[in-house]
Design a protein around this motif. Structure first.
Motif, mmCIF file in Angstrom:
data_model
loop_
_atom_site.group_PDB
_atom_site.id
_atom_site.type_symbol
_atom_site.label_atom_id
_atom_site.label_comp_id
_atom_site.label_asym_id
_atom_site.label_seq_id
_atom_site.Cartn_x
_atom_site.Cartn_y
_atom_site.Cartn_z
ATOM 1 N N ARG A 129 55.338 2.738 6.876
ATOM 2 C CA ARG A 129 56.109 1.514 7.017
ATOM 3 C C ARG A 129 56.494 1.181 8.449
ATOM 4 N N LEU A 130 56.144 2.033 9.407
ATOM 5 C CA LEU A 130 56.561 1.806 10.789
ATOM 6 C C LEU A 130 56.143 0.438 11.321
ATOM 7 N N PRO A 131 54.924 -0.051 11.106
ATOM 8 C CA PRO A 131 54.592 -1.385 11.619
ATOM 9 C C PRO A 131 55.531 -2.473 11.096
ATOM 10 N N TYR A 132 55.926 -2.378 9.828
ATOM 11 C CA TYR A 132 56.860 -3.358 9.267
ATOM 12 C C TYR A 132 58.217 -3.261 9.955
ATOM 13 N N LEU A 133 58.663 -2.034 10.190
ATOM 14 C CA LEU A 133 59.959 -1.848 10.835
ATOM 15 C C LEU A 133 59.929 -2.384 12.264
ATOM 16 N N LEU A 134 58.852 -2.116 12.988
ATOM 17 C CA LEU A 134 58.741 -2.604 14.366
ATOM 18 C C LEU A 134 58.776 -4.123 14.417
ATOM 19 N N ALA A 135 58.207 -4.772 13.420
ATOM 20 C CA ALA A 135 58.154 -6.232 13.385
ATOM 21 C C ALA A 135 59.485 -6.847 12.971
ATOM 22 N N GLY A 136 60.373 -6.054 12.412
ATOM 23 C CA GLY A 136 61.656 -6.563 11.940
ATOM 24 C C GLY A 136 62.630 -6.809 13.077
ATOM 25 N N SER A 137 63.837 -7.231 12.721
ATOM 26 C CA SER A 137 64.820 -7.589 13.741
ATOM 27 C C SER A 137 65.758 -6.431 14.109
ATOM 28 N N GLY A 138 65.665 -5.314 13.391
ATOM 29 C CA GLY A 138 66.513 -4.167 13.714
ATOM 30 C C GLY A 138 65.831 -3.230 14.694
ATOM 31 N N VAL A 139 66.634 -2.424 15.361
ATOM 32 C CA VAL A 139 66.064 -1.430 16.267
ATOM 33 C C VAL A 139 65.595 -0.236 15.431
ATOM 34 N N VAL A 140 64.444 0.312 15.790
ATOM 35 C CA VAL A 140 63.845 1.422 15.043
ATOM 36 C C VAL A 140 64.220 2.740 15.704
ATOM 37 N N LEU A 141 64.709 3.661 14.890
ATOM 38 C CA LEU A 141 64.922 5.041 15.321
ATOM 39 C C LEU A 141 63.806 5.848 14.680
ATOM 40 N N LYS A 142 62.957 6.459 15.497
ATOM 41 C CA LYS A 142 61.763 7.137 15.008
ATOM 42 C C LYS A 142 61.857 8.638 15.229
ATOM 43 N N GLN A 143 61.591 9.368 14.174
ATOM 44 C CA GLN A 143 61.585 10.824 14.219
ATOM 45 C C GLN A 143 60.421 11.314 15.080
ATOM 46 N N GLU A 144 60.681 12.304 15.947
ATOM 47 C CA GLU A 144 59.596 12.970 16.669
ATOM 48 C C GLU A 144 58.733 13.681 15.633
ATOM 49 N N SER A 145 57.428 13.636 15.816
ATOM 50 C CA SER A 145 56.538 14.164 14.790
ATOM 51 C C SER A 145 55.186 14.514 15.377
ATOM 52 N N HIS A 146 54.491 15.439 14.729
ATOM 53 C CA HIS A 146 53.116 15.728 15.140
ATOM 54 C C HIS A 146 52.133 14.793 14.435
ATOM 55 N N TYR A 147 52.603 14.019 13.460
ATOM 56 C CA TYR A 147 51.750 13.014 12.822
ATOM 57 C C TYR A 147 51.672 11.781 13.712
ATOM 58 N N TYR A 148 50.588 11.045 13.621
ATOM 59 C CA TYR A 148 50.472 9.819 14.403
ATOM 60 C C TYR A 148 49.476 8.871 13.743
ATOM 61 N N GLU A 149 49.629 7.619 14.103
ATOM 62 C CA GLU A 149 48.699 6.588 13.657
ATOM 63 C C GLU A 149 48.016 6.014 14.886
ATOM 64 N N HIS A 150 47.012 5.192 14.645
ATOM 65 C CA HIS A 150 46.160 4.724 15.738
ATOM 66 C C HIS A 150 46.908 3.957 16.824
ATOM 67 N N PHE A 151 48.035 3.388 16.553
ATOM 68 C CA PHE A 151 48.742 2.566 17.534
ATOM 69 C C PHE A 151 49.856 3.302 18.265
ATOM 70 N N TYR A 152 50.112 4.554 17.924
ATOM 71 C CA TYR A 152 51.244 5.265 18.527
ATOM 72 C C TYR A 152 51.123 5.385 20.047
ATOM 73 N N HIS A 153 49.911 5.456 20.552
ATOM 74 C CA HIS A 153 49.753 5.591 22.007
ATOM 75 C C HIS A 153 50.220 4.339 22.747
ATOM 76 N N GLN A 154 50.422 3.235 22.034
ATOM 77 C CA GLN A 154 50.878 1.997 22.660
ATOM 78 C C GLN A 154 52.409 1.897 22.666
ATOM 79 N N MET A 155 53.074 2.824 22.019
ATOM 80 C CA MET A 155 54.534 2.793 21.926
ATOM 81 C C MET A 155 55.156 3.757 22.936
ATOM 82 N N GLU A 156 56.300 3.328 23.470
ATOM 83 C CA GLU A 156 57.038 4.181 24.396
ATOM 84 C C GLU A 156 58.464 4.387 23.875
ATOM 85 N N PRO A 157 58.955 5.644 23.943
ATOM 86 C CA PRO A 157 60.344 5.880 23.545
ATOM 87 C C PRO A 157 61.309 5.105 24.441
#
Length: 152
Positions: A25-53
């Motif tokens: 659901r992360l893409p939906y959350l990013l598109a929403g109006s709230g700020v996203v708090l994301k858990q550090e994880s060893h899992y990733y999706e194809h777009f994670y390299h485009q995101m910065e903490p």
């Protein structure tokens, strides 16, 4: 359930926690109006390299030990949290709409095809789906950039 995700988008703070895979659901959350708090994880999706903490999301530790501290930070730094949220929305618009996701899959399958060692075997019941002619090939430089992780 998409309805549940849309219902949750009304909240100011969105917490993204992985399960047995990266949270879908992360893409939906990013598109929403709230700020996203994301858990550090060893899992990733194809777009994670485009995101910065702290640019597109607020990170918190995998064991959740600093989650309350990060929520308090967001509450006490509302302008910065809103800036992070706006950056995340723009990232979603630029890279996570259906066209961009489709282009990623085109590139993925092209790279996969290059790695095949023998032709695919056609078995009974398979149907040939002809490709459209005279249509431009998908070109999406944002999905073909070299990334640190091998996602294939």
């Amino acid at each position: 359930n998409l309805y549940l995700v849309l219902f949750q988008l009304q909240y100011k703070y969105q917490i993204n926690i992985d399960g047995t895979v990266a949270a879908y659901r992360l893409p939906y959350l990013l598109a929403g109006s709230g700020v996203v708090l994301k858990q550090e994880s060893h899992y990733y999706e194809h777009f994670y390299h485009q995101m910065e903490p702290m640019v597109h999301y607020i990170p918190f530790k995998q064991d959740l030990s600093d989650l309350i501290k990060k929520l308090e930070w967001a509450k006490n730094h509302d302008a910065e949290a809103q800036r992070i949220s706006k950056n995340a929305q723009q990232l979603a618009l630029d890279h996570l709409l259906p066209k961009e996701v489709f282009c990623y899959h085109v590139v993925l399958f092209q790279e996969y095809a290059k790695r095949l060692t023998k032709p695919p075997k056609i078995v009974q019941g398979m149907e040939h789906v002809p490709q459209p002619k005279n249509k431009p090939l998908c070109s999406c430089p944002s999905t073909t950039e070299k990334v640190e992780r091998d996602e294939l």
